[in-house]
Write an enzyme that holds these catalytic residues in place. Structure first.
Site, short mmCIF file in Angstrom:
data_model
loop_
_atom_site.label_atom_id
_atom_site.label_comp_id
_atom_site.label_asym_id
_atom_site.label_seq_id
_atom_site.Cartn_x
_atom_site.Cartn_y
_atom_site.Cartn_z
N HIS A 4 -29.24 -13.90 33.49
CA HIS A 4 -28.34 -13.12 32.64
C HIS A 4 -27.88 -11.70 33.57
O HIS A 4 -27.19 -11.76 34.61
CB HIS A 4 -27.98 -12.05 31.24
CG HIS A 4 -27.31 -11.04 31.10
ND1 HIS A 4 -25.72 -12.07 30.21
CD2 HIS A 4 -27.38 -10.49 31.07
CE1 HIS A 4 -25.34 -11.04 29.94
NE2 HIS A 4 -25.84 -9.94 30.51
N GLU A 5 -29.19 -11.71 34.24
CA GLU A 5 -29.29 -10.31 35.03
C GLU A 5 -28.65 -10.16 36.18
O GLU A 5 -27.63 -9.61 36.99
CB GLU A 5 -30.31 -9.68 35.14
CG GLU A 5 -30.53 -9.07 34.12
CD GLU A 5 -29.28 -8.13 33.14
OE1 GLU A 5 -29.17 -7.26 33.77
OE2 GLU A 5 -29.68 -7.94 31.91
N HIS B 212 -25.01 -10.50 36.63
CA HIS B 212 -24.25 -9.36 37.27
C HIS B 212 -24.68 -8.49 38.24
O HIS B 212 -23.18 -8.38 39.29
CB HIS B 212 -24.95 -8.15 36.29
CG HIS B 212 -25.21 -7.66 35.07
ND1 HIS B 212 -23.24 -7.77 34.36
CD2 HIS B 212 -25.45 -7.96 33.65
CE1 HIS B 212 -23.23 -7.98 32.96
NE2 HIS B 212 -24.90 -8.23 32.15
N GLU C 275 -19.55 -8.09 32.47
CA GLU C 275 -20.10 -9.32 31.36
C GLU C 275 -20.26 -10.73 31.31
O GLU C 275 -20.53 -11.41 31.68
CB GLU C 275 -20.04 -8.66 29.85
CG GLU C 275 -20.38 -9.22 29.09
CD GLU C 275 -21.44 -8.54 29.27
OE1 GLU C 275 -21.98 -8.14 29.94
OE2 GLU C 275 -23.28 -9.18 28.12
#
Lengths: 505, 505
Positions: B269-270, B273, B299
């Protein structure tokens, strides 16, 4: 609003931007992904420019002038924080306004180019490759010094250079101190090494897994009188210490799998720097007075913890069980006497950063004397290698085989840092005097160290040295600590003991 | 000098101070010794103030006005960097000048106090403890929104709040999108969980030593299309990603020794980003156009890599040997089908951050609808817990046992962040549309992932999304990427597949 309050607010703001720059510099050398280098250089340049513009603004000058005429502004050094702030920052402002931004930018550019050239010149041991860059650095440094023509207290070119690192110490005073040191050291080194200086027994050489070293060093630093949760330790290529705030100290060290001494003693050295920055009066915290006063004073703290404490018999003896436990192959059979000798060998060597405590200051003397010749006697830079080699022959009795082991070994001159070197020795001199005074005040320091009491020494140093930040000069600090004037005698006495140990080995 | 050049120089300077602030924030959450917290808060506040003052200066407004009348300044979005800079920064400047510094400072202070109160209120599950602080936050946020009375494009209170996180998206548009989502999701969740949703088989639960997890995660992130040497990964309490520059991305994750899914999927997820920030056009690098455009777009990138890539069968199957090698006890006997099911369980739960992909957006819907009631229908805050619990009953069929598992679970409202929540769901919606379009352009995406080709998807996203930085809005990006208008259909289709998987288990 009083001018002093407005001034303090502005300075605090600029100082906070300085804290940010410090963190960026720490991160660059410990954490930053390599691809980030270019953007980091831009950001650091921006921060420097913004801070410089904010500080040199006319309005700051007007506030300083107004603050000077407010009640209490003329209190003597160390009596009033506000008066000290006005006095010291007023001088900073006068200095900062003298040097045109273009010259500063040009110096930064030239030294950045020269540092890159230096890396290759050193690798090839080719002084000619560095020469044009060095000439440019010297030329720009001369122009820098000329900006200070007629500046109060400056009477010669080198005064302006030294003042960048050791504010308000004159060239003459530095020269006298270092001459005294030379007089004592040259015969001492000869004596300490007359029975030979072969490799000898060295338990610090061997196999030391990095992880075990890291744990050992953390434990050892953890015994030092830092406030809880106020420091961290990371590996880096060239060890250094910085603080983002008195409550946020960043230590670094370097691990060599074949040599434990490097990480252990360099960590104690950097921790000494860190304790200094950690000990500044919290009231000065957000202002520029919390910065360290001088490189000499700073270095006195690192040397004191590295050399006077960590290389002492009681400290080593106390930590021998720890060394034995972690590295039984190396330290299992070592007794305290042998350990002390191994930590204090005297060997005449060509490389400053590998040199021992006794010979170290001769390396510095050589660089200081050559800087004076360059800037005040017009020594042609083409003659620099020869002049370097001649002094190594005279002071250390060594022949320099090539420039990589000679004039090219340090980055300082390529980086445009003239006036920096002598502060290393000044630090040793100051450390000797402070150690003597602390011993007088606290009683038997070796016994305290043997008992693991490092807090008393830490407290003494905080009280007598650290807490003042930039408020007092080294000589004011020495005087208040009961050390009298600057003198090399305590350092020489300490080095005589080291030399005797080596001679007896 | 043209106004646009002067403007760009000024903005670059302010942006560089922003980079410094970003590093300070990263350091605070990963590296800083705990005692440094107070000084860090001061330094961050100073940087924010200095940047705000520099940006809102009259001179910047004059430069924007002059630049607007220079040739080319009216080019449509995405055609000219300079024109985009003037358009976007001009709007920023107008917005920044509307809110008095005192109000901003008061909001920062109040939310800092409220966040502290929230920690204790949550611990004790005592909403009354938070209530007065929440009331203060809402009151200040109302005053904040009032500053934008008559601002172009704002027609209701919530518009000003949403714009802080999702610039130029109207409340109405967001409400329509989320209403569509609710309509599809409520029956889908009921269907997916009708056969029960017990603990089931979960190989991600077990014993996973942190060091092994760390190595696994580093390897997995290392496969992503980051430029070499441009990122690092550190542990932290609440995972996040930041970039100091496009070439300097800081990822974080959190290790739970009993649950491998946390570190693995949160790192992906990070990293999503991070890839977004890393992919911005280098030409925008030093300007504020290199900042991300909106939280929703941001997001969309994290969700895409976490949910569409890392929870897909081909990705999981490809990494199964790695999982087996590092954690044979947990994954030795797991086949790809079971692994996919385990990574995609659907469980109705009370806690947003523990919820699965299918139920997640219902948690967001509830918060968004309550925010609208608070700011536009004057829902008394005393009634908030009851309103919260009623919606969990309606949408998820769950009874909330206490406020710690209900209205007190998230920090956002205590932190004064109203308008933030809906961007999470918007991100999922956008990710669904981009995934569909990337599949159309690149052909069989699952096959590429099965082959370990993540570079094609990375390149497609960089080209269609990342490189624009702030230049284009999410809808402009979607349109250019051939996705048409904002629509929940692709996301719902994706979640239907997930739900079918769960229902079949």
């Amino acid at each position: 609003m009083a001018a002093i309050d407005e001034l303090r607010d502005r300075l605090t703001e600029i100082h906070d931007l300085g804290r940010a720059a410090t963190l960026l510099a720490w991160d660059e050398r410990t954490m930053m992904p390599p691809a980030g280098a270019e953007a980091r250089a831009e950001t650091l340049a921006t921060l420097a420019r913004v801070r410089h513009e904010m500080f040199t603004a006319d309005e700051v000058g007007r506030l300083i002038d107004r603050a000077r005429s407010e009640p209490g502004a003329d209190a003597p050094p160390g009596e009033s924080i506000d008066a000290d702030l006005i006095r010291i920052i007023g001088r900073d402002w006068d200095k900062a306004r003298r040097v045109p931004s273009e010259l500063r930018a040009e110096m930064a550019r030239a030294s950045s180019i020269a540092e890159n050239a230096w890396v290759e010149a050193k690798e090839r041991s080719d002084f000619a490759m560095l020469l044009p860059h060095l000439e440019r650095n010297v030329e720009l440094t001369r122009r820098f010094a000329e900006c200070y023509d007629g500046f109060p207290g400056f009477s010669r070119t080198y005064d302006a250079l030294l003042d960048e690192y050791e504010p308000q110490m004159s060239t003459e005073e530095m020269r006298d101190v270092l001459a005294d040191l030379r007089e004592g050291l040259v015969p001492l080194v000869a004596e300490a090494t007359e029975n030979g200086e072969g490799p000898g027994f060295d338990p610090f050489t061997g196999e030391f897994p990095v992880e075990s070293q890291r744990e050992l060093v953390k434990q050892v630093i953890g015994e030092l009188p830092f406030p809880e949760g106020s420091w961290r330790l990371d590996p880096t290529e060239h060890p250094f210490a910085l603080s983002i705030a008195t409550t946020d100290v960043r230590l670094t060290t370097r691990y060599n799998e074949r040599n434990l001494a490097m990480a252990l003693f360099s960590a104690m050295h950097e921790a000494g720097h860190g304790l200094y920055e950690s000990g500044v009066d919290p009231e000065l915290g957000p202002t520029p007075l919390s910065d360290p006063r001088s490189l000499g004073l700073h270095e006195s703290q690192s040397r004191l913890w590295e050399n006077w404490v960590a290389r002492s018999r009681p400290w080593l003896e106390r930590h021998l069980p720890l060394l034995r436990e972690r590295f039984p192959d190396s330290f299992g059979d070592v007794d305290p006497v042998a350990l002390e000798r191994a930590a204090n060998r005297v060997v005449r060597s060509l490389i400053r950063i590998e040199s021992d405590e006794v010979t170290y200051n001769l390396h510095i003397l050589i660089r200081f004397e050559l800087e004076l010749e360059i800037f005040e006697e017009d020594l042609p830079l083409t003659d620099l290698p020869e002049a370097w080699n001649a002094r190594y022959r005279d002071y250390l009795g060594l022949e320099v085989p090539d420039d990589a082991h000679g004039v090219l070994q340090d980055v300082h001159w390529a980086g445009g840092a003239f006036g920096y070197f002598p502060t290393y020795s000044l630090g040793n001199v100051i450390a000797g005097q402070l150690w003597e005074a602390a011993g007088r005040d606290l009683g038997d320091l070796p016994a305290r160290i043997a008992d693991g009491d490092l807090a008393s020494l830490g407290e003494w140093l905080r009280e007598r040295v650290h807490r003042y930040g930039r408020r007092l000069s080294p000589s004011e600090i020495l005087e208040r600590a009961g050390c009298g004037e600057l003198t090399v005698e305590p350092l020489l006495q300490h080095l005589r003991e080291r030399a005797a140990l080596a001679a007896a080995a």
